[in-house]
Structure formats: C-alpha cells, structure tokens
Design an enzyme around this catalytic site. Sequence first.
Site, PDB file in Angstrom:
ATOM      1  N   GLU A  98       0.848  -1.192   0.000  1.00  0.00           N
ATOM      2  CA  GLU A  98       0.000   0.000   0.000  1.00  0.00           C
ATOM      3  C   GLU A  98       0.884   1.242   0.000  1.00  0.00           C
ATOM      4  O   GLU A  98       1.985   1.236   0.561  1.00  0.00           O
ATOM      5  CB  GLU A  98      -0.905  -0.052   1.250  1.00  0.00           C
ATOM      6  N   ASP A 102      -3.687   5.736   6.186  1.00  0.00           N
ATOM      7  CA  ASP A 102      -4.210   6.990   6.727  1.00  0.00           C
ATOM      8  C   ASP A 102      -5.147   6.635   7.886  1.00  0.00           C
ATOM      9  O   ASP A 102      -4.691   6.366   8.994  1.00  0.00           O
ATOM     10  CB  ASP A 102      -4.914   7.718   5.570  1.00  0.00           C
ATOM     11  N   LYS A 130       0.798   7.363   8.165  1.00  0.00           N
ATOM     12  CA  LYS A 130       0.326   8.621   8.750  1.00  0.00           C
ATOM     13  C   LYS A 130      -0.379   8.267  10.057  1.00  0.00           C
ATOM     14  O   LYS A 130      -1.613   8.264  10.158  1.00  0.00           O
ATOM     15  CB  LYS A 130      -0.654   9.259   7.757  1.00  0.00           C
ATOM     16  N   ARG A 164       0.694  12.165  -9.574  1.00  0.00           N
ATOM     17  CA  ARG A 164       1.164  10.802  -9.303  1.00  0.00           C
ATOM     18  C   ARG A 164       2.582  10.575  -9.823  1.00  0.00           C
ATOM     19  O   ARG A 164       3.333   9.779  -9.272  1.00  0.00           O
ATOM     20  CB  ARG A 164       0.244   9.771  -9.986  1.00  0.00           C
TER      21      ARG A 164
END
Length: 178
Positions: A98, A102, A130, A164
Amino acid sequence: MRILISQEQLERRVSELAREIDRDYLSGRRPDDPLICVGVLKGSVFFVSDLLKEVKTPLAVDFFQTSSYGIRGAHRGELRIKKDIDLSVSGRDVLILEDIVDTGYTLRTVLDLFRFRGARSVKLCALLDKAAAREVEVPIDYCGFPIENAFVVGYGLDFDERYRNLPYIGIYEGEAEP
Ligand code: IMP
C-alpha cells in the site's frame, strides 16, 4: 509543493524494504509456493514496481482496488471492491503493498478479506504511515517512512488524479484537502 521525501531517500528505503522482505520470505521458498504480492490501486503502482524488481523471493503479483478516498456520504468503514484480485490466496502467504495508511479502513478491510479467504499468512507493507490519522488499528509489518498528518502527493499518490508521476513525495499545500 514542499519536498518531504526525496527521490534518493525513496530509492534507498525501497531497497531496504526489499531486503527485509527477502529476509523473512526467501529461505526455502519453492517456486510453486510464491509469495502473493497484492498492490492496492492506484497509489501503490510506482512503489510496487520499484520494490518488487528488487525482491528475490519467488512471487506472484496481483492488484486490488477499493472505492476511492473520501467519497462523500460513504461510511468510512464500508468500502466497495472496485477490482478484486485474480489469484487465489487460499493456503498462500500474502503481502499487501500500500502507498499510505491513513485512517486504516482500507487496509483493515483488505487484511480481513484475505484472512477470511484462507490465506496462510497476511502481512502489510506500506510506504508511508500517517499514524496520527489512524481510526482503526492495522499492524504494519514493513513501513517505509512514518510521516506527519499532512496531505501528500507524488510517487503514485494523487490529488484529484494529479501529481502521481512526481519522483518524490511532496506535501500538497495548494488547496484544501478534498
Ligand atoms: P485509509 O483507508 O484512510 O487508510 O486510506 C488509504 C488511502 O487513502 C490510500 O491508499 C490513498 O489512496 C488515500 N490517501 C490517504 N492519505 C493520502 C494523502 O495524504 N495523499 C494522497 N492520498 C491519500
């Protein structure tokens, strides 16, 4: 755009992660029992392709996609599968790849699903963590970089499908977070 993680830092850490993965999975692994590496689309594609070129463990690659981040009105814990994997994970070692963890809802869902399907083991490798934004707990077995609670783009991560292709990770400061 403020650079948070440079291209050189990314390259170095991705190589280290590949060595960590080989350390845990390579020994005695037969080619007919490959590690099933599942990238979560779309953000992980740059990470997956750079990382897996350096992994020596026999492996198979597949991709999984859930409904996109922040759909208005959607319950955060209830994700829609947009693209399922093609491979069977039953009796296999699975490594989920991944871009960023988050709130944790995406990985929690994917992890539980592959366990339910009878995977022998399921581990997570996330480029960015995060942690301050976490709402559900997910164990990250291989973590690239812990980062602050900011909206980041580049190296696969987007803001409204843009940025991206930046070769570094930057903090997006242009507009409000979607
Ligand atoms: P979670 O389910 O909240 O952990 O969200 C994971 C997904 O949200 C990631 O795969 C990203 O696609 C997206 N995401 C979360 N934070 C960011 C960010 O800072 N920049 C870009 N995408 C993000």
